[in-house]
Structures are given as structure tokens and as C-alpha cells.
Motif scaffolding. Sequence first.
Motif, PDB file in Angstrom:
ATOM      1  N   TRP A  56       0.789  -1.025   0.164  1.00  0.00           N
ATOM      2  CA  TRP A  56       0.100  -0.023   0.059  1.00  0.00           C
ATOM      3  C   TRP A  56       0.783   1.465   0.038  1.00  0.00           C
ATOM      4  O   TRP A  56       0.838   2.084  -0.664  1.00  0.00           O
ATOM      5  CB  TRP A  56      -0.873  -0.210   1.112  1.00  0.00           C
ATOM      6  CG  TRP A  56      -1.516   1.221   1.413  1.00  0.00           C
ATOM      7  CD1 TRP A  56      -1.956   2.205   0.334  1.00  0.00           C
ATOM      8  CD2 TRP A  56      -2.649   1.344   2.493  1.00  0.00           C
ATOM      9  NE1 TRP A  56      -2.769   3.129   1.185  1.00  0.00           N
ATOM     10  CE2 TRP A  56      -3.113   2.855   2.536  1.00  0.00           C
ATOM     11  CE3 TRP A  56      -2.748   1.006   3.844  1.00  0.00           C
ATOM     12  CZ2 TRP A  56      -4.054   3.343   3.408  1.00  0.00           C
ATOM     13  CZ3 TRP A  56      -3.536   1.495   4.854  1.00  0.00           C
ATOM     14  CH2 TRP A  56      -4.068   2.708   4.694  1.00  0.00           C
ATOM     15  N   GLY A  57       1.762   1.328   0.900  1.00  0.00           N
ATOM     16  CA  GLY A  57       2.595   2.442   1.162  1.00  0.00           C
ATOM     17  C   GLY A  57       3.503   2.983   0.156  1.00  0.00           C
ATOM     18  O   GLY A  57       3.715   4.090  -0.391  1.00  0.00           O
ATOM     19  N   GLU A  58       4.175   1.922  -0.609  1.00  0.00           N
ATOM     20  CA  GLU A  58       5.230   2.195  -1.746  1.00  0.00           C
ATOM     21  C   GLU A  58       4.689   2.094  -3.079  1.00  0.00           C
ATOM     22  O   GLU A  58       4.511   2.785  -3.924  1.00  0.00           O
ATOM     23  CB  GLU A  58       6.331   1.431  -1.175  1.00  0.00           C
ATOM     24  CG  GLU A  58       7.083   1.616  -0.102  1.00  0.00           C
ATOM     25  CD  GLU A  58       7.993   1.065  -0.029  1.00  0.00           C
ATOM     26  OE1 GLU A  58       8.861   0.270  -0.912  1.00  0.00           O
ATOM     27  OE2 GLU A  58       8.663   0.926   1.041  1.00  0.00           O
ATOM     28  N   ARG A  60       1.457   1.599  -3.962  1.00  0.00           N
ATOM     29  CA  ARG A  60      -0.012   2.119  -3.913  1.00  0.00           C
ATOM     30  C   ARG A  60      -1.044   1.291  -5.140  1.00  0.00           C
ATOM     31  O   ARG A  60      -0.825   0.204  -5.135  1.00  0.00           O
ATOM     32  CB  ARG A  60       0.085   3.705  -3.992  1.00  0.00           C
ATOM     33  CG  ARG A  60       0.599   4.423  -2.836  1.00  0.00           C
ATOM     34  CD  ARG A  60       0.581   5.673  -3.041  1.00  0.00           C
ATOM     35  NE  ARG A  60       1.411   6.385  -3.684  1.00  0.00           N
ATOM     36  CZ  ARG A  60       2.614   6.851  -3.295  1.00  0.00           C
ATOM     37  NH1 ARG A  60       3.012   6.904  -2.066  1.00  0.00           N
ATOM     38  NH2 ARG A  60       3.570   7.420  -4.615  1.00  0.00           N
TER      39      ARG A  60
ATOM     40  N   PHE B  24       1.678  11.723   5.690  1.00  0.00           N
ATOM     41  CA  PHE B  24       1.457  10.782   4.543  1.00  0.00           C
ATOM     42  C   PHE B  24       2.821   9.966   4.181  1.00  0.00           C
ATOM     43  O   PHE B  24       3.824  10.939   4.277  1.00  0.00           O
ATOM     44  CB  PHE B  24       0.740  11.212   3.264  1.00  0.00           C
ATOM     45  CG  PHE B  24      -0.746  11.485   3.578  1.00  0.00           C
ATOM     46  CD1 PHE B  24      -1.534  10.445   3.362  1.00  0.00           C
ATOM     47  CD2 PHE B  24      -1.205  12.549   3.946  1.00  0.00           C
ATOM     48  CE1 PHE B  24      -2.968  10.579   3.549  1.00  0.00           C
ATOM     49  CE2 PHE B  24      -2.412  12.914   4.251  1.00  0.00           C
ATOM     50  CZ  PHE B  24      -3.184  11.645   4.148  1.00  0.00           C
ATOM     51  N   LEU B  26       5.006   9.398   1.171  1.00  0.00           N
ATOM     52  CA  LEU B  26       5.025   9.812  -0.268  1.00  0.00           C
ATOM     53  C   LEU B  26       6.400   9.544  -0.704  1.00  0.00           C
ATOM     54  O   LEU B  26       7.348   9.081   0.069  1.00  0.00           O
ATOM     55  CB  LEU B  26       4.520  11.312  -0.463  1.00  0.00           C
ATOM     56  CG  LEU B  26       3.372  11.541   0.111  1.00  0.00           C
ATOM     57  CD1 LEU B  26       2.887  13.085   0.131  1.00  0.00           C
ATOM     58  CD2 LEU B  26       2.113  10.887  -0.822  1.00  0.00           C
ATOM     59  N   ASP B  27       6.869   9.742  -2.033  1.00  0.00           N
ATOM     60  CA  ASP B  27       8.143   9.289  -2.454  1.00  0.00           C
ATOM     61  C   ASP B  27       8.359  10.405  -3.531  1.00  0.00           C
ATOM     62  O   ASP B  27       7.445  11.698  -3.438  1.00  0.00           O
ATOM     63  CB  ASP B  27       7.883   8.048  -3.306  1.00  0.00           C
ATOM     64  CG  ASP B  27       6.893   7.952  -4.256  1.00  0.00           C
ATOM     65  OD1 ASP B  27       6.659   8.909  -4.854  1.00  0.00           O
ATOM     66  OD2 ASP B  27       6.416   6.610  -4.747  1.00  0.00           O
ATOM     67  N   TYR B  31       1.780  11.878  -7.078  1.00  0.00           N
ATOM     68  CA  TYR B  31       0.753  10.783  -6.983  1.00  0.00           C
ATOM     69  C   TYR B  31      -0.701  11.581  -7.342  1.00  0.00           C
ATOM     70  O   TYR B  31      -1.254  12.292  -6.372  1.00  0.00           O
ATOM     71  CB  TYR B  31       0.728   9.974  -5.642  1.00  0.00           C
ATOM     72  CG  TYR B  31      -0.322   8.869  -5.658  1.00  0.00           C
ATOM     73  CD1 TYR B  31       0.138   7.601  -6.474  1.00  0.00           C
ATOM     74  CD2 TYR B  31      -1.241   8.757  -4.815  1.00  0.00           C
ATOM     75  CE1 TYR B  31      -0.697   6.680  -6.430  1.00  0.00           C
ATOM     76  CE2 TYR B  31      -2.019   7.644  -4.652  1.00  0.00           C
ATOM     77  CZ  TYR B  31      -1.954   6.585  -5.557  1.00  0.00           C
ATOM     78  OH  TYR B  31      -2.611   5.402  -5.318  1.00  0.00           O
ATOM     79  N   GLY B  34      -5.092   9.371  -5.904  1.00  0.00           N
ATOM     80  CA  GLY B  34      -5.447   9.291  -4.632  1.00  0.00           C
ATOM     81  C   GLY B  34      -7.185   9.169  -4.534  1.00  0.00           C
ATOM     82  O   GLY B  34      -7.773   8.630  -3.517  1.00  0.00           O
ATOM     83  N   ALA B  39      -3.231   7.617  -0.478  1.00  0.00           N
ATOM     84  CA  ALA B  39      -1.883   7.196   0.178  1.00  0.00           C
ATOM     85  C   ALA B  39      -1.799   6.840   1.412  1.00  0.00           C
ATOM     86  O   ALA B  39      -3.103   6.996   2.171  1.00  0.00           O
ATOM     87  CB  ALA B  39      -0.830   8.553  -0.157  1.00  0.00           C
ATOM     88  N   ASN B 224      -8.613   7.469   2.373  1.00  0.00           N
ATOM     89  CA  ASN B 224      -7.196   7.058   2.603  1.00  0.00           C
ATOM     90  C   ASN B 224      -7.252   5.969   3.820  1.00  0.00           C
ATOM     91  O   ASN B 224      -6.405   5.751   4.330  1.00  0.00           O
ATOM     92  CB  ASN B 224      -6.102   8.147   3.476  1.00  0.00           C
ATOM     93  CG  ASN B 224      -6.272   9.093   2.482  1.00  0.00           C
ATOM     94  OD1 ASN B 224      -6.088   9.447   1.315  1.00  0.00           O
ATOM     95  ND2 ASN B 224      -6.550  10.589   3.068  1.00  0.00           N
ATOM     96  N   TYR B 376      -2.480  15.966   0.397  1.00  0.00           N
ATOM     97  CA  TYR B 376      -0.982  15.826   0.121  1.00  0.00           C
ATOM     98  C   TYR B 376      -0.473  15.997  -1.196  1.00  0.00           C
ATOM     99  O   TYR B 376       0.705  15.766  -1.637  1.00  0.00           O
ATOM    100  CB  TYR B 376      -0.561  14.239   0.505  1.00  0.00           C
ATOM    101  CG  TYR B 376      -1.603  13.223  -0.314  1.00  0.00           C
ATOM    102  CD1 TYR B 376      -1.354  12.862  -1.504  1.00  0.00           C
ATOM    103  CD2 TYR B 376      -2.602  12.199   0.498  1.00  0.00           C
ATOM    104  CE1 TYR B 376      -2.119  11.986  -2.363  1.00  0.00           C
ATOM    105  CE2 TYR B 376      -3.230  11.486  -0.128  1.00  0.00           C
ATOM    106  CZ  TYR B 376      -3.027  11.044  -1.509  1.00  0.00           C
ATOM    107  OH  TYR B 376      -3.902  10.205  -2.205  1.00  0.00           O
TER     108      TYR B 376
END
Lengths: 393, 393
Positions: A56-58, A60, B24, B26-27, B31, B34, B39, B224, B376
Amino acid sequence: MSELTSSAAEWDASDELAAVRGRFVLDDGVYLDGNSLGALPAHVPGRVEDVVRRQWGELRIRSWDESDWWTAPERIGDRIAPLVGAAPGQVVVGDSTSVNVFKAVVAAVRMAGEDRDEILVDATTFPTDGYIAASAARMTGRTLRPVAPADVPAALGPRTAAVLLNHVDYRTGRLHDLPALTAAVHAAGAYTVWDLCHSAGALPVGLDAHGVDLAVGCTYKYLNGGPGSPAYLYVRHGLQDRFDSPLPGWNSHVEPFGMRSAYAPAPGAPRGRVGTPDILSLLALEAALDVWDGVTVEAVRAKSLALTDFFLRCVGEYVPAGRVESVTPVAHAERGSQVALRCADAGAVMERLIGRGVVGDFRPPDLLRFGFTPLYVSFADVERAARVLAEVL
Amino acid sequence: MSELTSSAAEWDASDELAAVRGRFVLDDGVYLDGNSLGALPAHVPGRVEDVVRRQWGELRIRSWDESDWWTAPERIGDRIAPLVGAAPGQVVVGDSTSVNVFKAVVAAVRMAGEDRDEILVDATTFPTDGYIAASAARMTGRTLRPVAPADVPAALGPRTAAVLLNHVDYRTGRLHDLPALTAAVHAAGAYTVWDLCHSAGALPVGLDAHGVDLAVGCTYKYLNGGPGSPAYLYVRHGLQDRFDSPLPGWNSHVEPFGMRSAYAPAPGAPRGRVGTPDILSLLALEAALDVWDGVTVEAVRAKSLALTDFFLRCVGEYVPAGRVESVTPVAHAERGSQVALRCADAGAVMERLIGRGVVGDFRPPDLLRFGFTPLYVSFADVERAARVLAEVL
């Protein structure tokens, strides 16, 4: 050491499932409520963490493909299939047991056709099956008739559309004769829906072998999937094309991402899906099913009967005669994996038991219910539970 | 630095929600999906771990009381309530959106009475609503009539029982006029069911203020809650006693542990429950809702409109004229929190975008869909997404 404690030690020493106990998180108490909520398999937290943090977190949204989220309902269904005697492609996981009872009963009635206007339901069923069957009857214009399982053969007739039965009675632990009842229902031209909540994972079910039409079950009891983990639906291969769901959500569409306004059902087990599957719970369940690696349901059944036999023997020796009365059948062919003891002050007794570390549950008005999960309950647990019971009584 | 990048920097510097982004995981990509899967809130993994290891693993069955598992569906419903403009006691969480659409549409039809034999459904709806509404119509003996939302007022009449509409169109991002449509439906004596999947958490809904009858929504987009997290059902106070569920599972019984064979529905929001709630996913959702602490939906809406305005402006400046066409309304009153661009080769374009770290999604046959979660998504993200889009086109 009493004769019973030494017997327990001998049984445990020769138990081929003894090592499986190490796959679970247990404490120094005795947990005899695995028929309400199975214990936590030790590797599940790590797997859940991976699902949450990485999938989920990376990843997604990419996880629907890359982590195979999309196919989880039928993939995990295929993991459950051998435990209930089903070939692959017939079990799908998702939704609650209640919702699956609705799908199965409505679909069975539709298979039976317009001329058959009666649904039979186990009169002693866990209540939700009765409530949902009543709704299915109301919404399909049929009559619902509660019948004791033993009276089902006599109640069957040309009006019977479908019969909803429990494989094991949730209160008494009585195991019903699935092969004979299924055959009787078929002889009357009707369809069976079996609720396996209290049998799957504790004893052989043999869905394919006995020609069961539809079945449902939960996964948080003997399958240890976690609190409220999703239920499953079995539709045998020969009926899948006729499975006409009352809950035809987009996940059951032949082309779910085609976004068509017209519904066209998928072939096979996915036809039993509805909406977006609950991934966290599904994948916790999938991980939990790993505890079955190398374990046969036959071995589980053999140990289950030995455990319940032993419990009845210990209760007989420790508890003063007449203080409790078992309502669970003595005959192995009629016993699930639990023992229910009638006891006037059952609620208070169970509270005291739990205070002493022996966890079972209380079913009103007067039953002490003890479930025996052969994967992690030992014979020493059984002896201790009976001994503590005698002490608190 | 171009004018657009400096504008983005200014907007981000003055963004009152900028700090929420830090809640959150995120990278370094952008993104914009959502509205498919929100996220991961950074504190959720720890909370889930506690649920798995301690609540399930250690407390086991006791957690139904001691960890308040039993009341989670209505407790978490009350956490969602303010986000959709509902007073407490009207929202319950559980099951999928599809299953909740079934409950709501059948219940609405039953409230409308026997004389009203037609259900209207948004002709442009996300498919599952249409499929489920068709089943609800079939099972209640009503006719289902697909109607474009704009044509609903003209289609209403004395035959109309219920109207199932989407607050925001999942493809185009068009925001429908919930107050006016609800008033029109009520003027015709019918009941509204609103699907809030693409609006809740992105803009004010005002369920109570506008007298909405029933509503459903998912929790894995702007709320989320995680992949496939449970959906919710809103039934307004004044209708709860008349909410007659087609899925009357034991969790909706007035005395669920009484194990009664006769069904008697609970009062209030719990009447919308069905079977055993999915605890892992429910409690992940509950944790996820903490990101709303100190955040108002009004602030989210203001930022959402600024983000989508800015995206349209960036696309207008960066992308050659005629290469893409926005199908999302320009008027704020008609826009949700997404922008959909029509583009002949949308599938291939989205693949290239994702390869460059800009994640949106593709809706067949020809839409690029970009969702903007104000909690986010930054203005810098927006500028970059439009720039990369121009580069890959």
C-alpha cells in the motif's frame, strides 16, 4: 502425577501435530475459543506489515497488479478449497458469511425454478442464517420453513427449492450428516446450501465428493484468518454458469475494467465476487493459511476427536456428577470439534474460568462452549481446562 | 524558473494544508491517483501492528469488548460523519460500496411504498451502482430506468420510488447539484440515494443540511482507509425506524448476542450492519481518519479547486492546443477534485506518465484521469505533472 495428566503427556508426546502449535502466538493460558476467533499465526504480523508499508505505502495503486491484489479472492479461495474438499476454481473469498448466505440462498432458489416455492432452513441455526434466509425468501417470493435438521428428509418435497443447513451446530457441536442430507435434498430435486463455519478446518467436509451445490463459511474460526476476516462462497463447477447473483457487483463482471453499463457475469468462481475486495484482511487470511503447510484435515480430525473424547473423560472424572451435562453427541460421527456443557450458572462459571486463564465462551441461556483447535490445543490444555472447570464449579 | 513554477512555489508557501502532507508516506513521484487509492498515512502501520499483535494476538476474543471491536462500525461512522455533513448516529461502516448500494436502494424502495414502481439511476454511473440497482429493482418488482443526472427532474413523477445518483462522476469529474436534485426528488415524493465515493473527503457534502435520505461511499479514495477498506452507509435519523434492510444479519439485531430466532432490528445506525465486521480493515481506516485532525472540509475544497484550476492552466500552457481536451467542467460549482483529459492514445500516454513517476489512471476508451487529494498534493506536483504530460505527449 494423576492418571489423566500422564495420559495427556503421552498423547502430547505422540501428537503428530504438536509442532504446529509453535506456529501460533499463545500464552500460558488455555485457549478453547478458537471456534469464535482463531489464534494469531506467528508469521502474520510481518506479512501484514509488508502489505501495509510496501504494497500500500510504496506501490500504492500499482499493487492491484504487481502485488496480485486483484486476484486475491479466487487465489485465496483455492487455498481454502482443499480444506473443504473442493477442486480449484470453485471457492471465492470476500464479504461476510451473512452476505454470502444471501448470495447462495437466492442463487439456489433461482436454480430451482419458479415452481418450487419453499426454502427450508435449519431451525436451530446460528441466527444470522435464519434472518438472511428469511430475507432471501421474502425477496424471491418464497416461503421460509424452519425445520430441525433431523426432520429435513421428511420435509422435502416437490415444493422445496433450497435447503440451508449448518454442518456443525454452533451451540451443541452436533455434526450433521452432510452426505446423507445432501443426497436427500437432491433426490427431492432441490439445492443444498451448507454453512461450514463450525466445521471447515476442523474436520473433512468433502464438498465435491458429496455433490454439495453451494456452501459458505467464515475464516476467523478454525482457519485463523483474524477478527472479521472475509468469508467464502463455494459454487460447484456444474452450477457456476447458472449462478445468478443477487449482488452482481462490478468485481463479478466478465470484464470488470471495461466499465460497461450492461452486466455480464464472469465465468467461474469470480462470479461470486461483489465489490472491491478488502485487501488487508484478505492478505492476512492468506498468510494465516500457511499454517496448514504439511497438515492434513484427516490428521486434524483424528486429533480433534481425541481431544474432545479426552475432555469429556476429564470432565467425567473431575466434575461432580450432575453438575454439568454435555449436550454434544458422544458418537464421533455426530460430533464437531467442540464440547458444550449445560450448566445452570454458565455465564458466571465462564467468567470465573476466564479469570483463571481458561477461555471458552458462554452461549445463553445455559451453555459453556469449548472449542478445540487441533492445530494448537494440546492434551495438557484439555486436562487443565477440565481441572480448572471442576475447581470453579 | 518559469512563471508557472514560481506560481506553484507561492501557492505552496501559503498553503494552510501544506503541513498535512507530512502525515503521509510519499515518494519523489507525483501521485494523482488518490481518487482510486489514497496514500498511506504514516502512523497507520504502527496502529495496524498493535491491532494484529496485541488486540488479536494477545487479547484474542476479549478484544471484542476490551478493544471495542464490537462498536467499531458505528464509532468509525461517527468519525466520517462530519466529513459528509452528518450529525452523529447516522453513519455505519462495513461491507463494500456495492453491498451498501443494495441495502440503500432496496430500503429506499420499501420506504416509498408499493405504489411507486420505478427506480431512476444515473445513466453515467460507475457500473456497479447500475448493476446493483438492477438487482434491487428485479428483487423488489420495480423497473430500473437509467437517466442522465441533468434529466432527472423531468423524469421524476408519481411512479418514482428512489433515485440513485453519484455526487461526482467518476470519469469526467463533474459535480452534480446535490441540493437541487435532492429537493426535486423530494418534491416528487421519492427518496434519494447518493453515492459519495468521489466527493467525500474532497468537498463539502452537507447530507443533513440538504435532507439527503440515504447515502453510501467508499473509504479508500479521499479518506485514505487502505485498499478495499470498508464502505459506509448513511441513513438520516428521521428514516432510521423505517430502514428495512434486505441484509438483516445478526449484527443489526437489537440484541445480537441474544441468539434469537426471530429478527428484530436495532435502532439507529447499527441497523445498517450485517455480519461480523472486518476488524483489521476497519481499524486501519479508523487510524487513517486521524489525518483529518484540525482539517476542515472547506479548506480542502478551497485547495482542491485551486489545484484543479492550476492544473488546467498548466496543461493549457504546456500541452499543444488540441492534443488533449478536458471533459471536466470549468465552473467550480460543477467540478469535483479531479481532471479528466480526453486523448486518443490515453492508455499508452498513461503508461508513459507512470514510467516518469506521474501516477494517474486510464479510463477506457480515451480518458486520462488525474485525482487531486488536497491533503497531500502540492502545487509543485501539479506543475510537474502537467509538464511531464506535455513531454510524453
